[in-house]
Design a protein around this motif. Structure first.
Motif, mmCIF file in Angstrom:
data_model
loop_
_atom_site.group_PDB
_atom_site.id
_atom_site.type_symbol
_atom_site.label_atom_id
_atom_site.label_comp_id
_atom_site.label_asym_id
_atom_site.label_seq_id
_atom_site.Cartn_x
_atom_site.Cartn_y
_atom_site.Cartn_z
ATOM 1 N N GLY A 1 -11.207 6.456 -5.308
ATOM 2 C CA GLY A 1 -10.477 5.424 -6.045
ATOM 3 C C GLY A 1 -10.833 4.017 -5.602
ATOM 4 N N PRO A 2 -10.477 3.012 -6.421
ATOM 5 C CA PRO A 2 -10.827 1.608 -6.128
ATOM 6 C C PRO A 2 -9.855 0.955 -5.144
ATOM 7 N N HIS A 3 -9.901 1.426 -3.871
ATOM 8 C CA HIS A 3 -9.004 0.848 -2.873
ATOM 9 C C HIS A 3 -9.642 0.950 -1.497
ATOM 10 N N ASP A 4 -8.996 0.346 -0.503
ATOM 11 C CA ASP A 4 -9.559 0.325 0.844
ATOM 12 C C ASP A 4 -9.242 1.615 1.602
ATOM 13 N N ALA A 5 -9.804 1.721 2.821
ATOM 14 C CA ALA A 5 -9.647 2.936 3.623
ATOM 15 C C ALA A 5 -8.188 3.170 4.020
ATOM 16 N N THR B 1 -5.493 2.469 2.243
ATOM 17 C CA THR B 1 -4.816 3.063 1.093
ATOM 18 C C THR B 1 -5.210 4.522 0.926
ATOM 19 N N GLU B 2 -6.483 4.845 1.192
ATOM 20 C CA GLU B 2 -6.933 6.241 1.134
ATOM 21 C C GLU B 2 -6.137 7.105 2.113
ATOM 22 N N MET B 3 -5.930 6.596 3.311
ATOM 23 C CA MET B 3 -5.157 7.328 4.312
ATOM 24 C C MET B 3 -3.722 7.556 3.835
ATOM 25 N N VAL B 4 -3.133 6.537 3.218
ATOM 26 C CA VAL B 4 -1.757 6.653 2.727
ATOM 27 C C VAL B 4 -1.654 7.775 1.698
ATOM 28 N N ILE B 5 -2.563 7.805 0.736
ATOM 29 C CA ILE B 5 -2.498 8.807 -0.329
ATOM 30 C C ILE B 5 -2.680 10.215 0.220
ATOM 31 N N LEU B 6 -3.638 10.387 1.136
ATOM 32 C CA LEU B 6 -3.880 11.711 1.702
ATOM 33 C C LEU B 6 -2.676 12.195 2.514
ATOM 34 N N ARG C 1 0.834 -1.210 0.000
ATOM 35 C CA ARG C 1 0.000 0.000 0.000
ATOM 36 C C ARG C 1 0.869 1.260 0.000
ATOM 37 N N PHE C 2 1.878 1.255 0.865
ATOM 38 C CA PHE C 2 2.727 2.445 0.995
ATOM 39 C C PHE C 2 3.500 2.702 -0.301
ATOM 40 N N SER C 3 4.115 1.673 -0.861
ATOM 41 C CA SER C 3 4.931 1.867 -2.065
ATOM 42 C C SER C 3 4.074 2.282 -3.254
ATOM 43 N N ALA C 4 2.853 1.706 -3.351
ATOM 44 C CA ALA C 4 1.959 2.107 -4.436
ATOM 45 C C ALA C 4 1.511 3.555 -4.246
#
Length: 412
Positions: free
Chosen positions: A87-91, A93-98, A24-27
Motif C-alpha cells: 500500500g501507499p504508506h510508510d513502514a 503504517t505497515e507495522m500498524v496494519i499487520l 496512523r493508528f486510527s487510520a
C-alpha cells in the motif's frame, strides 16, 4: 459501558501519541474495522433474520455458515497482508496494519457470539461479552503507561490490541462451540424440537446467496461510517486524520443510545414482530423516531457549548482545529439517529437489497464531497461531507421504510 470504555481507550491513545502516530493508528484501526465485516460477511445479520423467520428450523444453516466464515476470513487476512506490504504508506503504517490484523478475527467471534446471546435475549451475558475486551484493552494500556514496554506508545498500543484480540478469539470459539452444539436457548419460538438430518442442511451455495446481501450491506455501512478517517489521511495528512477521528469519536459517544437500542436490542425482536405483530412494530418505530430525534438535537446543543473545552482536553496544541470540526460534525447526531431507526426495518424480510442500493448511492455522494472538500479544508471538509451524506441517507431510508412496512410477508 463497552462504548464508554472504547471512547476512553481512544482518548488515552490520542493524549499519549503524537498526532502523526495517532493518525496512523486510527487510520489502521479504521481499515481493519472496515475489513472485519468482510470476514464474517453478513452471517450475523443473516442468522438474526432466519431464526426470526424459521425459528429452530434455522439450525440447518449453521454448519455451512461457519465454513463460509472460515473461507472469507482467510481471504481477508491475505488481503490485509498484501495491502500492508504494497500500500501507499510508510513502514510504520505497515507495522500498524499487520499488528492489528488479528483484530479482524476477534471481531468475527465478537459478532457471532453476540448474535447467539441476542437470539437468547440473554443481555447479561451479551453486555459482559461486549464490555470485557474494552476493559482488558484499557487496563493493559494503563499498565503500559506506567510500565512502558517500548519507547514509543504506539508499540504498546499495538501490543494491547494484539493480546486482547487473541484472548477474544480463543474464548469466543469455546462459547460458540458449546451454544451451537445443542445448548442454544432460543427465545420466542417454543421448546427445541428434534434437529433435522444432515440431508436437510442448507448447502454452502445457499448460505452464500442468502447472506451475501447482508454482508455487502453491512460492509458498505461500515465503509460509510469509517471511510472519512481513511480519506483524510490519504487526501489530507496524518494530523488532519487525528482531528477528524477525535471529532468522530465524540459524535459516536452521543450516538451510543440509538446504536444500542436498534443494533443490539430491537432488531432481533423486530424480525419476529414483522411476521407476528406488525402493529407493535409500527408503534415502536414511531416512538423511537420521536425519542431519538429529540435526544439528537439536545446533543447538538451540548456540543455547541462545550466544543472548545473538548478540543482543549484532547489537543493542547491547535485545539481550535478540532473545535471547528466538532461544530460542523455535531449535526450528524440527529440525522444518524433517525437513519438508524428508519434503516432498521430494511434488515427484515426481503428488503436488504433495497438497503444495499441506497447505501451504495450514499457512499458515492460522500466520496464525491470528500474529494472536493478534504484537499481544501482537511478535517472540516470531511465533517461537512459526512453531514451532507447523512442527510441523503436519512431521507432515502425514510422512504424505504414506508415502502417496507406496506409489504405483507408471513413466517415460514
Amino acid at each position: 459501558m463497552a462504548a464508554l470504555l472504547a471512547f476512553l481507550v481512544q482518548t488515552l491513545l490520542a493524549r499519549q501519541m503524537s498526532a502523526a502516530d495517532y493518525g496512523r493508528f486510527s487510520a489502521g484501526l479504521s481499515l481493519v474495522t472496515i475489513m472485519a465485516p468482510m470476514a464474517c460477511f453478513g452471517i450475523g445479520s443473516f442468522w438474526l433474520r432466519v431464526f426470526g423467520q424459521e425459528g429452530w428450523g434455522a439450525y440447518r444453516w449453521i454448519r455451512n455458515s461457519l465454513v463460509y466464515v472460515l473461507i472469507s476470513a482467510l481471504l481477508v487476512m491475505i488481503a490485509l497482508a498484501g495491502w500492508a506490504h504494497w500500500g501507499p504508506h510508510d513502514a510504520r503504517t505497515e507495522m500498524v496494519i499487520l499488528a492489528l490484523s488479528v483484530f479482524v478475527l476477534s471481531q468475527i467471534l465478537m459478532e457471532l457470539v453476540g448474535v447467539v446471546f441476542q437470539l437468547e435475549e440473554n443481555y447479561n451475558y451479551f453486555s459482559f461479552w461486549q464490555f470485557s475486551p474494552h476493559l482488558a484493552r484499557l487496563s493493559l494500556l494503563v499498565i503500559f503507561l506506567f510500565f512502558p514496554l517500548f519507547d514509543a506508545y504506539l508499540l504498546s498500543a499495538l501490543t494491547a490490541y494484539f493480546v486482547v484480540s487473541v484472548i477474544v478469539v480463543l474464548v469466543g470459539i469455546a462459547i460458540l462451540n458449546a451454544r451451537l452444539s445443542g445448548k442454544l436457548l432460543l427465545k420466542g419460538h417454543g421448546p427445541m424440537p428434534e434437529i433435522g438430518s444432515a440431508s436437510e442442511r442448507a448447502g454452502l451455495g445457499e448460505v452464500v446467496r442468502s447472506s451475501l446481501p447482508f454482508g455487502i450491506a453491512g460492509f458498505f455501512y461500515l465503509v460509510y461510517v469509517q471511510m472519512n478517517t481513511v480519506l483524510v489521511k490519504y487526501w489530507g495528512n496524518d494530523e488532519q486524520a487525528a482531528y477528524y477521528n477525535v471529532a468522530f469519536l465524540v459524535i459516536t459517544a452521543f450516538l451510543l443510545l440509538p446504536n444500542m437500542a436498534f443494533e443490539k436490542i430491537l432488531i432481533p425482536k423486530m424480525h419476529r414482530w414483522y411476521y407476528q405483530d406488525r402493529p407493535l412494530l409500527h408503534s415502536v418505530l414511531k416512538k423511537s423516531a420521536l425519542l431519538f430525534a429529540g435526544l439528537g438535537f439536545l446533543s447538538v446543543a451540548v456540543i455547541w457549548f462545550t466544543a472548545d473545552f473538548i478540543a482543549a482536553f484532547f489537543f493542547h496544541e491547535s485545539p481550535e482545529r478540532l473545535a471547528e470540526t466538532l461544530q460542523i460534525v455535531k449535526w450528524t447526531i440527529p440525522l444518524r439517529s433517525l437513519s438508524l431507526c428508519f434503516g432498521a426495518v430494511l434488515f427484515i424480510g426481503g428488503h436488504i437489497n433495497l438497503r444495499l442500493k441506497m447505501l451504495s448511492a450514499v457512499i458515492l455522494v460522500n466520496v464525491a464531497f470528500c474529494y472536493v472538500l478534504i484537499p481544501k479544508s482537511g478535517a472540516s471538509g470531511a465533517a461537512l461531507s459526512m453531514i451532507l451524506a447523512d442527510l441523503c441517507m436519512c431521507l432515502l431510508f425514510f422512504g424505504a421504510m414506508l415502502r417496507a412496512l406496506r409489504t405483507r410477508e408471513g413466517a415460514t
